[in-house]
Design an enzyme around this catalytic site. Structure first.
Site: not given
Ligand code: F6R
Length: 240
Positions: A135, A137, A142, A67
């Site tokens: 959450n 995701h 989401e 992303d």
């Molecule tokens: C990042 C992504 C997100 C993160 C998630 C966890 O490319 O797609 O889904 O993997 O938000 O983020 P951290 O590792 O910062 O807790």
């Protein structure tokens, strides 16, 4: 789902790096699906060290990232493009032309979504690395994102904006939209590797592994994938 619980973040990072290194050793042309965020930084450091020791080479490896924020140019320090260069690509022997991220500044974002999905269909991930949102995701999919979604534009939830604001000077600077691989694009990977660390992930880890398969927890869809490894430290595994 294979679940590995480690003592701490360092051990999680080492074990996860070994899984990715094994994929690269088995196929020098592997396609790595990569993630940004705080969680993979340690495992990227391990991969950099393995490359420096010549245990693995990324010369022919290709990458596709999950992303990117909408509206941040590549040069922006908070863009995921910048993150990947800073935390991995600039420190390994990869050809930068073999690295791919969706563009959050394309003039026609719908066309960019179609382009990225077509690219993913041509370059099926040998392994897709995922972090986990508190959450549930995955990527920026989401809760309530349809399981058959492909690359699309999302409005980030308040909880994700709040989680991500720690990396910005102030919460108003956090982009409110992102472009993300869809859940179907993630599920198309041959293997999936999920990493999570810390007690703020414990609920999401539980829902992913033990909860019902529901769009309320996007990561729960991984229970339907035939080859998933989850590596979490004991704080993130607390509710399992
Ligand atoms: C990042 C992504 C997100 C993160 C998630 C966890 O490319 O797609 O889904 O993997 O938000 O983020 P951290 O590792 O910062 O807790």
């Amino acid at each position: 789902m294979k679940v590995i619980i480690t003592e701490n973040y360092e051990e999680m990072s080492k074990k996860a790096a070994d899984v990715i290194a094994d994929v690269v050793k088995a196929d020098e042309n592997a396609v790595l699906g990569l993630a940004t965020g705080t969680t993979p930084i340690g495992l990227y450091k391990e991969l950099i060290a393995k490359c420096a020791r010549k245990e693995i080479s990324f010369k022919n490896v290709k990458t596709v990232n999950l992303d990117e924020y909408v509206g941040l140019p590549k040069e922006h320090v908070q863009s995921y493009d910048y993150f990947m260069k800073d935390n991995l690509f600039n420190h390994i022997d990869i050809d930068i032309k073999n690295t791919n991220l969706p563009s959050g500044v394309a003039e026609d974002l719908d066309a960019e979504c179609a382009r990225y999905t077509a690219l993913l269909n041509k370059m099926r991930q040998s392994i897709q690395l995922l972090g986990l949102g508190s959450n549930g995701h995955i990527g920026f999919n989401e809760p309530k994102t349809p399981f058959d979604s492909t690359t699309h534009i999302v409005s980030l939830t308040q909880s994700t904006i709040k989680d991500n604001s720690r990396l910005f000077d102030n919460i108003d600077e956090v982009p409110t939209k992102a472009i993300t691989m869809g859940i179907a694009n993630i599920m198309n990977a041959k293997k999936v590797l999920v990493v999570a660390s810390g007690d703020n992930k414990a609920k999401a880890v539980y829902s992913m592994v033990k909860g019902p398969v529901t769009e309320d927890c996007p990561a729960s869809v991984l229970q339907n994938h035939p080859d998933v490894t989850v590596i979490v430290d004991k704080k993130a595994a607390a509710l399992l």
